[in-house]
Design an enzyme around this catalytic site. Structure first.
Site, mmCIF file in Angstrom:
data_model
loop_
_atom_site.group_PDB
_atom_site.id
_atom_site.type_symbol
_atom_site.label_atom_id
_atom_site.label_comp_id
_atom_site.label_asym_id
_atom_site.label_seq_id
_atom_site.Cartn_x
_atom_site.Cartn_y
_atom_site.Cartn_z
ATOM 1 N N ASP A 103 0.842 -1.211 0.000
ATOM 2 C CA ASP A 103 0.000 0.000 0.000
ATOM 3 C C ASP A 103 0.865 1.244 0.000
ATOM 4 O O ASP A 103 2.014 1.205 0.416
ATOM 5 C CB ASP A 103 -0.865 0.020 1.263
ATOM 6 C CG ASP A 103 -2.180 -0.707 1.068
ATOM 7 O OD1 ASP A 103 -2.457 -1.124 -0.067
ATOM 8 O OD2 ASP A 103 -2.911 -0.853 2.052
ATOM 9 N N LYS A 151 -3.776 3.089 -2.636
ATOM 10 C CA LYS A 151 -5.037 3.791 -2.902
ATOM 11 C C LYS A 151 -5.166 4.966 -1.953
ATOM 12 O O LYS A 151 -5.732 4.857 -0.876
ATOM 13 C CB LYS A 151 -6.234 2.876 -2.784
ATOM 14 C CG LYS A 151 -6.193 1.924 -1.606
ATOM 15 C CD LYS A 151 -7.471 1.151 -1.516
ATOM 16 C CE LYS A 151 -7.481 0.031 -2.535
ATOM 17 N NZ LYS A 151 -8.746 -0.486 -2.873
ATOM 18 N N MET A 158 -8.513 9.582 9.048
ATOM 19 C CA MET A 158 -9.093 10.103 7.801
ATOM 20 C C MET A 158 -10.004 11.295 8.069
ATOM 21 O O MET A 158 -11.071 11.425 7.457
ATOM 22 C CB MET A 158 -9.862 8.990 7.059
ATOM 23 C CG MET A 158 -8.930 7.922 6.525
ATOM 24 S SD MET A 158 -9.788 6.510 5.827
ATOM 25 C CE MET A 158 -9.813 5.393 7.212
HETATM 26 N N1 SAH Z 1 -4.319 0.685 8.772
HETATM 27 C C1 SAH Z 1 -3.839 2.024 9.063
HETATM 28 C C2 SAH Z 1 -4.889 3.078 8.771
HETATM 29 C C3 SAH Z 1 -5.234 3.208 7.306
HETATM 30 S S1 SAH Z 1 -6.446 4.406 7.007
HETATM 31 C C4 SAH Z 1 -3.368 2.088 10.503
HETATM 32 O O1 SAH Z 1 -3.624 1.169 11.267
HETATM 33 O O2 SAH Z 1 -2.704 3.063 10.856
HETATM 34 C C5 SAH Z 1 -5.461 5.784 6.536
HETATM 35 C C6 SAH Z 1 -5.464 6.822 7.626
HETATM 36 O O3 SAH Z 1 -4.612 6.417 8.677
HETATM 37 C C7 SAH Z 1 -4.934 8.174 7.206
HETATM 38 O O4 SAH Z 1 -5.920 8.943 6.564
HETATM 39 C C8 SAH Z 1 -4.557 8.769 8.539
HETATM 40 O O5 SAH Z 1 -5.690 9.216 9.246
HETATM 41 C C9 SAH Z 1 -4.021 7.541 9.252
HETATM 42 N N2 SAH Z 1 -2.560 7.413 9.115
HETATM 43 C C10 SAH Z 1 -1.886 6.429 8.529
HETATM 44 N N3 SAH Z 1 -0.560 6.608 8.643
HETATM 45 C C11 SAH Z 1 -0.396 7.761 9.326
HETATM 46 C C12 SAH Z 1 0.721 8.484 9.811
HETATM 47 N N4 SAH Z 1 1.966 8.072 9.592
HETATM 48 N N5 SAH Z 1 0.490 9.627 10.491
HETATM 49 C C13 SAH Z 1 -0.746 10.063 10.755
HETATM 50 N N6 SAH Z 1 -1.847 9.408 10.332
HETATM 51 C C14 SAH Z 1 -1.676 8.271 9.646
#
Ligand code: SAH
Length: 246
Positions: free
Chosen positions: A35, A56, A168
């Site tokens: 991803d 995505k 998000m």
């Molecule tokens: N599976 C991932 C989340 C995916 S959804 C997890 O467990 O972290 C994608 C969202 O995750 C982004 O829109 C943001 O809100 C958050 N996100 C993912 N990586 C991030 C990061 N390094 N810093 C801040 N927010 C993050």
């Protein structure tokens, strides 16, 4: 022929937050479907694997989910060791549950490997304890983004007494603020907005429920970011943050 797919969390970005199990899965992988929130630095653990980006980013045209499913199935049926590598934890807003179910329905063995989810890492990297005795007796992870436009029960969230960690949410700050205020949270409830958590580019913006949208605008907050809302977001050490100066 073994037909197995590992659904692996790559953590929030800092490659040192990868689990040992994730490193082992990557070491065994023939094919890695990756991803776009995954830090490519973790790919040092799979130097011989074929890497297929299937990212995505919100709002962009991207690899359709059905195509990703079929790719995993095809390689697994060829007896290859397939790793599906996702940002954070595969089952926290990562479709890990859907993919695991689909693969199992197609006779493929699945192994899920936790990753550190962005909300936990972001809070920790800003010295925010998500639970704190006497302050927050729990934590709720929610996404502000829904595919079917169904509404969150903001009032219940506002009254939960838990720290809210919102994924998000960057494009929905006005709605989040408005809904939580009308749900009963105080205007000065602390908010931390953490961008690129755990990466060298990490930035944090401290605000409160009333001002969060305008502060985020001045700060030019960008995705990926998480929001931490609740009294604990005020308890971090001041000064280290890129605080907004009035
Ligand atoms: N599976 C991932 C989340 C995916 S959804 C997890 O467990 O972290 C994608 C969202 O995750 C982004 O829109 C943001 O809100 C958050 N996100 C993912 N990586 C991030 C990061 N390094 N810093 C801040 N927010 C993050």
């Amino acid at each position: 022929m073994s037909a197995k797919v590992w659904l692996v969390g790559a953590g929030p970005g800092d490659p040192e937050l990868l689990t040992l199990k994730a490193v082992r899965a990557l070491g065994e992988a023939d094919v890695v479907l990756i991803d776009d929130l995954v830090n490519n630095a973790v790919l040092v653990h799979c130097p011989n694997a074929r890497i297929i980006p299937v990212g995505k980013r919100g709002g962009c045209r991207s690899t359709p989910q059905a195509f990703i499913h079929r790719l995993m199935l095809r390689y697994a049926r060829q007896g290859r060791c397939v790793v599906r590598l996702k940002g954070g934890d595969p089952c926290i807003f990562g479709r890990g549950g859907e993919e695991a179910q689909w693969l199992k329905e197609h006779g493929i063995e699945v192994e899920l490997v936790n990753g550190i989810t962005a909300g936990l890492a972001g809070a920790t990297r800003c010295d925010i304890p998500l639970t704190l005795r006497g302050v927050a007796r729990g934590v709720t992870l929610v996404t502000a983004h829904t595919q079917d436009d169904s509404r969150l029960n903001w009032q219940a969230l506002a009254q939960s007494g838990t720290t809210l960690v919102i994924y998000m949410g960057v494009a929905k700050l006005a709605e989040i603020s408005e809904q939580l205020l009308s749900g009963g949270l105080a205007a000065d409830t602390a908010v931390a907005m953490i961008e690129n958590a755990s990466l060298p580019e990490q930035r944090e913006c401290r605000s409160n429920l009333m001002r969060m949208e305008q502060d985020a605008q001045r700060f030019e907050l960008k995705s990926p970011a998480i929001l931490v809302i609740g009294a604990v977001a005020a308890s971090a050490s001041a000064g280290q943050a890129c605080m907004l100066q009035a």
